[in-house]
Design an enzyme around this catalytic site. Structure first.
Site, PDB file in Angstrom:
ATOM      1  N   HIS A 201      52.907  31.734  -1.791  1.00  0.00           N
ATOM      2  CA  HIS A 201      52.060  30.837  -2.578  1.00  0.00           C
ATOM      3  C   HIS A 201      50.620  30.900  -2.068  1.00  0.00           C
ATOM      4  O   HIS A 201      49.685  30.570  -2.779  1.00  0.00           O
ATOM      5  CB  HIS A 201      52.548  29.383  -2.471  1.00  0.00           C
ATOM      6  N   ASP A 275      57.964  36.541 -10.394  1.00  0.00           N
ATOM      7  CA  ASP A 275      57.731  35.251  -9.756  1.00  0.00           C
ATOM      8  C   ASP A 275      56.448  34.684 -10.367  1.00  0.00           C
ATOM      9  O   ASP A 275      55.715  35.387 -11.080  1.00  0.00           O
ATOM     10  CB  ASP A 275      57.605  35.430  -8.236  1.00  0.00           C
TER      11      ASP A 275
END
Length: 496
Positions: A201, A275
């Protein structure tokens, strides 16, 4: 459909349950004007940003579940082609939605002692039913990552463990349980996010392993899944230079990894989903809107998750991709929608949950995974100490006395021996899993002062913050803090 409409079916941008009316209308605009293929639901912008802003937990907001159902009905009503609704719910709807059934983390299920595959399939099935009844078609789960790095900042509790064969069997069982419930699922994060030290992230994790090392560990669960007919795999944002000619290219946009390794070498013929494309491991490298979406598409992704630049992405893919490439992906997505009953959508009433059945399952699971991981529990001696008032009790990181303390019925005054219960505040590793250093030192000092039994409610990876476990006469690892787990742990101490 024309070429642009077919490309739009690849897109599954984020839809936030708690949001402004203006943002809800922006989603409606994407549905009406761009004709997107699906939506991936998240709790709120606050919780989605938690990883970026280093917050440990998300905010609590009322009425999340009712709002979700309302939004699914609202968005489906206006979509020309019914939307594929997905959610990232690794331990159930509760991962994103308050007051819905929460199931044990993968790390807890990885500790099941008996019939693990049967029980994990049952958990997948129950989770899947909760989602299907809520109008959700696809759960972006389970993790097939082999968590061999105990300092991994992003996988940890999300993995079934550090043994590749066990992870392979249990992630397939979870997948099959969801499939049995009539929803889709996907193994993630190919080629394996378990031995990384960077949160994707926030930045790009680099996996410096040879192909032979990857085949012996990271790739084992994915190959096992492919060999057993898994139909969807999510590719992660991590680089494996050994497989990309030394270049540090995220797997999610690497044609060598997705088309070359996953599809051609490993024989995967199903759908590949990216993702989240807003994650900084990839997003920060593509300032031009739409280019990241093109890179992901040309690498071999069929579904583009959490794209922040839908309109531009569709346009660039339309200009660069051949009609044959587009048709192939489009047909796969339409076949998936048909299989998952997307075209049969009917407006949903807010369903109720079988809380009694859920609690029964939780207890049965807890009896299977709550374990004495070191030392021995001598129940007779403990009962004798209670009768003579010589067994003490202390618990940490609770705001009010726990059910466990009520079950034990002990006083926390001077004693010959003590039980120390630790209720780990967070399942994520940030700030010692939410445990302040002062309290941790206090626990260690207390354990050194007299014979102690540790009962650890929470992520077992947090045990490392409690010092040398040999100091404790025995350690019970309970894995979760559920009330059913507390009851089972109390029964384990007194062998009732």
């Amino acid at each position: 459909m024309n070429n642009t409409q077919k490309i739009a079916q690849c897109f599954s941008p984020a839809a936030f349950i708690h949001d402004t009316e203006e943002n809800y209308q922006e989603i409606e605009k994407l549905i009406l004007e761009e004709e997107i293929g699906g939506l991936t639901f998240f709790h709120s912008r606050h919780s989605a940003a938690a990883n970026f802003e280093k917050r440990a937990e998300s905010l609590d907001t009322e009425g999340t579940y009712e709002k979700l159902i309302g939004l699914i009905n609202r968005y489906q009503k206006i979509s020309k082609t019914p939307l594929l609704i997905s959610i990232d719910g690794e331990y159930g709807l509760a991962m994103r939605i308050e007051k819905t059934p929460q199931y044990p983390f993968a790390i807890s299920l990885g500790a099941l002692k008996k019939d693990a595959e049967k029980w994990v399939e049952e958990v997948g099935y129950r989770m899947g039913l909760d989602m299907k009844n809520s109008g959700i078609h696809l759960n972006l789960s389970p993790c097939s990552d082999v968590n061999t790095n105990p300092d991994n900042p992003v996988i940890g509790y999300r993995s079934f463990g550090d043994n590749a064969e066990n992870v392979a069997k249990l992630s397939l069982a979870a997948y099959q349980g969801m499939k049995k419930a009539g929803i889709g699922a996907c193994l993630k994060h190919f080629p394996g996010h378990g031995d990384t030290a960077v949160d994707s992230h926030l930045g790009l994790p680099i996996l410096n392993k040879t192909k032979a090392q990857l085949e012996a560990e990271e790739l084992v669960p994915f190959q096992f899944g492919i060999d057993h007919g898994v139909e969807m795999i999510m590719v992660g944002h991590l680089a494996v230079p050994a497989l990309t000619g030394g270049k540090e290219v995220p797997a999610s946009i690497s044609r060598e990894l997705i088309t070359g390794l996953l599809k051609e070498e490993m024989g995967f013929t199903g759908l590949v989903i990216s993702d989240a494309l807003n994650m900084k491991a990839v997003a920060k490298h593509f300032p031009e809107p739409g280019m990241l979406e093109w890179e992901a598409f040309q690498a071999g992704n069929d579904i583009l998750c959490f794209s922040d630049h839908v309109k531009e992405g569709i346009e660039i893919i339309s200009n660069k991709a051949s009609e044959e490439e587009v048709d192939l992906v489009f047909e796969k997505i339409m076949a998936l929608k048909k299989k998952l009953g997307v075209f049969d959508f009917q407006p949903i009433e807010v369903p109720s949950f079988d809380w009694e059945g859920h609690s029964k399952l939780q207890k049965e699971l807890a009896e299977n995974y709550v374990s004495v991981i070191s030392g021995d529990i001598d129940s007779q001696t403990l009962k004798g100490l209670i009768q003579s008032g010589k067994l003490g009790y202390f618990e940490y990181f609770t705001s009010s006395p726990s059910l466990f303390s009520q079950k034990l019925g002990l006083q926390s005054d001077s004693s010959e021996k003590q039980i120390i219960a630790v209720f780990v505040p967070s399942h994520k590793p940030l700030n010692q899993f939410g445990m302040d250093i002062g309290t941790l030192e206090k626990i260690k000092e207390s354990a050194s002062s007299k014979p102690s039994i540790l009962v650890h409610f929470g992520n077992p990876l947090a045990l490392k913050h409690l010092g040398d476990l040999k100091v404790f006469e025995a350690v019970i690892c309970a894995y979760q803090g559920f009330e059913e787990v507390q009851e089972v742990a109390a029964n384990l101490i007194f062998k009732t």
